[in-house]
Design a protein around this motif. Structure first.
Motif, short mmCIF file in Angstrom:
data_model
loop_
_atom_site.label_atom_id
_atom_site.label_comp_id
_atom_site.label_asym_id
_atom_site.label_seq_id
_atom_site.Cartn_x
_atom_site.Cartn_y
_atom_site.Cartn_z
N ALA A 29 5.80 7.33 -1.23
CA ALA A 29 5.59 5.97 -1.74
C ALA A 29 5.58 4.99 -0.57
CB ALA A 29 6.69 5.59 -2.74
N VAL A 30 4.91 3.86 -0.78
CA VAL A 30 4.79 2.86 0.26
C VAL A 30 6.02 1.94 0.32
CG1 VAL A 30 2.28 2.88 0.25
CG2 VAL A 30 3.50 1.26 -1.22
N SER A 31 6.97 2.15 -0.59
CA SER A 31 8.22 1.39 -0.52
C SER A 31 9.31 2.16 -1.27
CB SER A 31 8.06 0.00 -1.16
OG SER A 31 7.96 0.10 -2.57
N GLU A 32 10.54 1.83 -0.96
CA GLU A 32 11.69 2.47 -1.61
C GLU A 32 11.71 2.21 -3.10
OE1 GLU A 32 14.54 4.92 -2.16
OE2 GLU A 32 14.02 4.55 -0.06
N SER A 33 11.35 0.99 -3.51
CA SER A 33 11.36 0.64 -4.94
C SER A 33 10.32 1.44 -5.71
CB SER A 33 11.14 -0.86 -5.14
OG SER A 33 9.92 -1.28 -4.56
N TYR A 34 9.15 1.69 -5.11
CA TYR A 34 8.13 2.49 -5.77
C TYR A 34 8.57 3.95 -5.89
CZ TYR A 34 4.68 -1.31 -5.27
OH TYR A 34 3.99 -2.49 -5.36
N LEU A 35 9.20 4.47 -4.85
CA LEU A 35 9.71 5.85 -4.93
C LEU A 35 10.79 5.96 -6.00
CD1 LEU A 35 9.75 8.74 -3.85
CD2 LEU A 35 11.44 8.00 -2.15
N ARG A 36 11.63 4.96 -6.07
CA ARG A 36 12.70 4.95 -7.09
C ARG A 36 12.10 4.97 -8.49
NH1 ARG A 36 15.48 1.34 -4.62
NH2 ARG A 36 14.70 -0.48 -5.75
N ARG A 37 11.01 4.22 -8.71
CA ARG A 37 10.36 4.21 -10.02
C ARG A 37 9.82 5.60 -10.36
NH1 ARG A 37 8.94 5.34 -14.12
NH2 ARG A 37 7.37 4.43 -15.50
N ALA A 38 9.15 6.26 -9.43
CA ALA A 38 8.59 7.59 -9.68
C ALA A 38 9.69 8.60 -9.97
CB ALA A 38 7.76 8.04 -8.49
N ARG A 39 10.82 8.44 -9.28
CA ARG A 39 11.92 9.39 -9.46
C ARG A 39 12.64 9.22 -10.79
NH1 ARG A 39 14.34 10.14 -3.34
NH2 ARG A 39 13.45 12.22 -3.06
N GLU A 40 12.43 8.11 -11.47
CA GLU A 40 12.97 8.00 -12.82
C GLU A 40 12.40 9.09 -13.72
OE1 GLU A 40 12.25 4.12 -14.40
OE2 GLU A 40 13.41 3.08 -12.86
N ALA A 41 11.13 9.46 -13.45
CA ALA A 41 10.47 10.49 -14.25
C ALA A 41 10.54 11.87 -13.60
CB ALA A 41 9.01 10.11 -14.47
N ASN A 42 10.86 11.92 -12.31
CA ASN A 42 10.83 13.19 -11.59
C ASN A 42 11.92 13.20 -10.52
OD1 ASN A 42 10.10 15.58 -10.34
ND2 ASN A 42 7.95 15.05 -10.09
N PRO A 43 13.19 13.27 -10.95
CA PRO A 43 14.30 13.07 -10.00
C PRO A 43 14.48 14.20 -8.99
CG PRO A 43 15.12 13.68 -12.18
CD PRO A 43 13.65 13.43 -12.33
N ASP A 44 13.94 15.38 -9.26
CA ASP A 44 14.21 16.53 -8.39
C ASP A 44 13.15 16.76 -7.32
OD1 ASP A 44 16.56 17.11 -9.83
OD2 ASP A 44 15.41 18.20 -11.34
N ALA A 45 12.03 16.05 -7.39
CA ALA A 45 10.96 16.26 -6.40
C ALA A 45 11.38 15.68 -5.06
CB ALA A 45 9.67 15.59 -6.87
N PRO A 46 11.13 16.42 -3.95
CA PRO A 46 11.40 15.83 -2.63
C PRO A 46 10.49 14.63 -2.41
CG PRO A 46 10.12 17.85 -2.43
CD PRO A 46 10.52 17.75 -3.87
N GLY A 47 11.01 13.63 -1.71
CA GLY A 47 10.23 12.40 -1.55
C GLY A 47 10.43 11.75 -0.20
N GLU A 48 9.44 10.95 0.18
CA GLU A 48 9.48 10.19 1.43
C GLU A 48 8.95 8.79 1.20
OE1 GLU A 48 10.77 11.05 4.18
OE2 GLU A 48 10.71 13.24 4.37
N VAL A 49 9.59 7.81 1.82
CA VAL A 49 9.06 6.45 1.86
C VAL A 49 8.37 6.28 3.21
CG1 VAL A 49 9.61 3.99 1.93
CG2 VAL A 49 10.85 5.52 0.37
N VAL A 50 7.07 6.01 3.16
CA VAL A 50 6.28 5.80 4.38
C VAL A 50 5.44 4.54 4.16
CG1 VAL A 50 4.59 6.75 5.98
CG2 VAL A 50 6.21 8.28 4.82
#
Length: 393
Positions: free
Chosen positions: A175-196
């Motif tokens: 995701a392009v920001s931490e808040s966007y990654l946080r939103r996606a993780r509401e639906a998919n909490p176990d997927a590895p993620g990066e903020v770039v």
């Protein structure tokens, strides 16, 4: 690895806009076979690409495919929805003709919701991993057009369930920001993620010579789209008021969009509109200016935008109306002043305050770590290669 990148809004090398997905495609193609799927329609100027544009952009292990869509004139319109529907249907037809093993990993732009749902549907049959790159939160972005929606919990928005389903298909999230990654993780909490962050091309910036202007004036500048999310009218009125008060100020506006013609009523000796110009030319003008303007409406769901990445790379002071905790933290890296969007008087106040501190300290090393693409995008490559290795183990 055989990697397919699906990015409907991707700009190609001969076009005037930087795009994260083209940069990533070139980076991945150094070691992997990459197919970039984008649209035959250019969103930024509402024109169509020719088939040979894909051939020109393709280079060995990096291939480009254009999917047809109808096109549209207005960003907010039924015609745009219909056009996107055609793109998604053509993507689905292409996937139906693929065999298991043709694709190892799909890297997909979000939004669209529908393209990610289609890619998710074919995952099991075609045996690929899927990474979703969240560029914008949809349907939350409706709040830029309909501000009252900001008061509604985003899980109650129309299409929120479809968005959750799309996010849930991902094996990895970027995701392009931490808040966007946080939103996606509401639906998919176990997927590895990066903020770039979108980041900036520091090499292109360094090679662009600063445009020479009258050294006695203070020049404000804006880069990017002129549309409903951006309160450029307040900026134009504020600059005009500063000039009327006798301050030697200018405003240089680079970019275009649906509000350009309306804003041109403010064009004067102090306010200049360039329209869309090549990136290096835009950077030359910006380097010759003094203060960047980030005039995002308070009700917008936007976070760390393309323009903010460029502003950070330029290491210029920022006059800001965007209300977002992540933006507030990033702005601590440069001199800045906040004002209330829509409030000309407050813009004038903030502009005068920033004039007195525009030579304040800049945290250059931290800006490079967060925004220099050849540094930060390695995180995306590492995530993709890690997921690809899991597939082959």
């Amino acid at each position: 690895m055989k990697i397919t990148i699906v990015a409907p809004y991707c700009s190609l090398p001969t076009e005037p806009h930087f795009n994260r997905f083209w940069y990533l495609a070139e980076l991945l193609a150094q070691k992997h076979d990459v197919l970039l799927i984008t649209s035959n329609f250019k969103h930024y100027d509402k024109s169509f690409r020719r088939p040979q544009d894909a051939e020109t952009a393709s280079q060995g292990r990096l291939r480009v495919m254009l999917l047809e869509e109808r096109g549209y004139r207005k960003n907010v319109s039924v015609a745009r929805l219909q056009s996107h529907h055609v793109f998604v249907k053509n993507l689905e037809k292409w996937l139906e003709n693929q065999k298991n093993g043709n694709i190892d990993l799909v890297y997909s732009a979000y939004p669209f919701i529908a393209s990610n749902l289609v890619l998710g549907k074919f995952k099991q049959r075609l045996g690929y991993k899927m990474v979703i790159d969240v560029q914008d939160v949809w349907p939350e972005s409706f709040s830029a057009v309909l501000p009252f929606m900001k008061k509604i919990g985003h899980r109650n928005f129309p299409f929120a369930a479809r968005a959750d389903k799309a996010y849930a298909y991902a094996d990895g999230l970027v995701a392009v920001s931490e808040s966007y990654l946080r939103r996606a993780r509401e639906a998919n909490p176990d997927a590895p993620g990066e903020v770039v962050f979108i980041g900036a091309d520091f090499e292109a910036l360094e090679s662009a010579p600063a445009k020479q202007f009258d050294p006695t004036a203070t020049r404000f500048f804006y880069l990017g789209t002129l549309s409903f999310s951006y309160d450029m009218e307040t900026v134009c009125k504020g600059i005009r008021q500063l000039a009327d008060e006798g301050l030697n100020v200018e405003l240089h506006v680079m970019g275009g969009g649906p509000d350009l013609e309306k804003l041109k009523q403010y064009e004067s000796k102090a306010i200049r509109f360039y329209g869309y110009i090549p990136y290096t030319e835009m950077m030359s003008v910006a380097k010759g200016c003094d203060i960047a303007v980030n005039p995002i409406h308070a009700h917008s769901a936007a976070s760390i935008t393309n323009k903010l990445s460029d502003y950070m790379a330029l290491q210029k002071p920022v006059l800001n109306s965007q209300i977002h905790p992540e933006v507030a933290e990033v702005l601590t890296l440069v001199p800045h002043e906040n004002y209330e969007s829509g409030n000309v008087k407050d813009f004038v106040r903030a502009a005068k305050a920033l004039l007195n501190q525009k030579n304040g300290s800049v945290q250059s090393e931290e800006i490079i770590r967060r925004f220099k693409r050849d540094v930060s995008y390695r995180k995306i490559v590492n995530l993709i290669e890690r997921l690809g290795n899991e597939k082959t183990d």
